[in-house]
Design an enzyme around this catalytic site. Sequence first.
Site, PDB file in Angstrom:
ATOM      1  CG  ASN A  98      -0.457  -0.280   2.511  1.00  0.00           C
ATOM      2  OD1 ASN A  98       0.544  -0.966   2.664  1.00  0.00           O
ATOM      3  ND2 ASN A  98      -1.106   0.247   3.527  1.00  0.00           N
ATOM      4  CD  GLU A 152      -1.572   4.519   4.483  1.00  0.00           C
ATOM      5  OE1 GLU A 152      -1.120   5.363   5.302  1.00  0.00           O
ATOM      6  OE2 GLU A 152      -2.272   3.549   4.809  1.00  0.00           O
ATOM      7  CB  CYS A 199      -5.238  -1.405  -1.841  1.00  0.00           C
ATOM      8  SG  CYS A 199      -6.604  -0.714  -0.907  1.00  0.00           S
ATOM      9  CD  GLU A 213      -5.211  -6.017  -1.470  1.00  0.00           C
ATOM     10  OE1 GLU A 213      -4.702  -4.882  -1.358  1.00  0.00           O
ATOM     11  OE2 GLU A 213      -5.949  -6.502  -0.603  1.00  0.00           O
ATOM     12  CB  CYS A 236     -10.876  -2.789   0.081  1.00  0.00           C
ATOM     13  SG  CYS A 236     -10.205  -2.056  -1.436  1.00  0.00           S
ATOM     14  CB  CYS A 274      -8.563  -4.695  -3.959  1.00  0.00           C
ATOM     15  SG  CYS A 274      -7.418  -3.362  -3.574  1.00  0.00           S
TER      16      CYS A 274
HETATM   17  N1  THU Z   1      -5.260  -1.689   2.416  1.00  0.00           N
HETATM   18  C1  THU Z   1      -4.659  -2.467   1.469  1.00  0.00           C
HETATM   19  O1  THU Z   1      -3.574  -2.167   0.959  1.00  0.00           O
HETATM   20  N2  THU Z   1      -5.303  -3.594   1.100  1.00  0.00           N
HETATM   21  C2  THU Z   1      -6.466  -4.044   1.648  1.00  0.00           C
HETATM   22  O2  THU Z   1      -6.958  -5.087   1.250  1.00  0.00           O
HETATM   23  C3  THU Z   1      -7.119  -3.289   2.704  1.00  0.00           C
HETATM   24  C4  THU Z   1      -6.524  -1.971   3.027  1.00  0.00           C
HETATM   25  C5  THU Z   1      -4.550  -0.490   2.855  1.00  0.00           C
HETATM   26  C6  THU Z   1      -5.164   0.800   2.450  1.00  0.00           C
HETATM   27  C7  THU Z   1      -4.586   1.735   3.490  1.00  0.00           C
HETATM   28  O3  THU Z   1      -3.284   2.142   3.092  1.00  0.00           O
HETATM   29  C8  THU Z   1      -4.443   0.857   4.730  1.00  0.00           C
HETATM   30  O4  THU Z   1      -4.469  -0.473   4.250  1.00  0.00           O
HETATM   31  C9  THU Z   1      -5.531   1.045   5.774  1.00  0.00           C
HETATM   32  O5  THU Z   1      -6.778   0.929   5.207  1.00  0.00           O
END
Ligand code: THU
Length: 159
Positions: free
Chosen positions: A61, A63, A72, A74, A111, A114
């Site tokens: 991820n 941010e 994310c 994925e 999520c 994704c």
């Molecule tokens: N996140 C992911 O990278 N993948 C997921 O399946 C769920 C959430 C990340 C997004 C954000 O950077 C952090 O996790 C918190 O939500």
Amino acid sequence: MREIVVSSSIKVCLPEELSSADRQLVDEARKATQRSYAPYSRFNVGAAVRLADGTVVTGNNQENAAYPSGLCAERTALFWANAQYPQVAVDALAIAACNDAGELDAPITPCGACRQVILEVERRFGRKIRLILYGTNRCYIVEEGMEALLPLCFSADFL
Ligand code: THU
């Protein structure tokens, strides 16, 4: 009125019960958590994609201070894989996560956004993606394809 029941089959196993191929991919996802950029959530997610030719690519991820601009793990991994190897189908995707306390006991699941992207990759190549979700005390394996996690999904079929 008639009712339809939508059901999915998800396999659950201990990490030590994973096949060696799944284990290797999971280990790449776990390593990728360490390279994630997650200063806001402090929730580090790693994803590892295995392509049909055996190539493995990873993502995590990423941010952003403007929160919705982040991505994310994925999608980072899948978009990177498809950007580099547009002709090669995706065979499997492993996901792992950790926070300040370490790796999570239970697997995280992708999520909604994704899931939609994973579905698109499956449809693009006409091949279901094996999903391996890692937690330190149990793992989930989804072999049925993304429709198992996205019932009544929207796809290009409607366009
Ligand atoms: N996140 C992911 O990278 N993948 C997921 O399946 C769920 C959430 C990340 C997004 C954000 O950077 C952090 O996790 C918190 O939500």
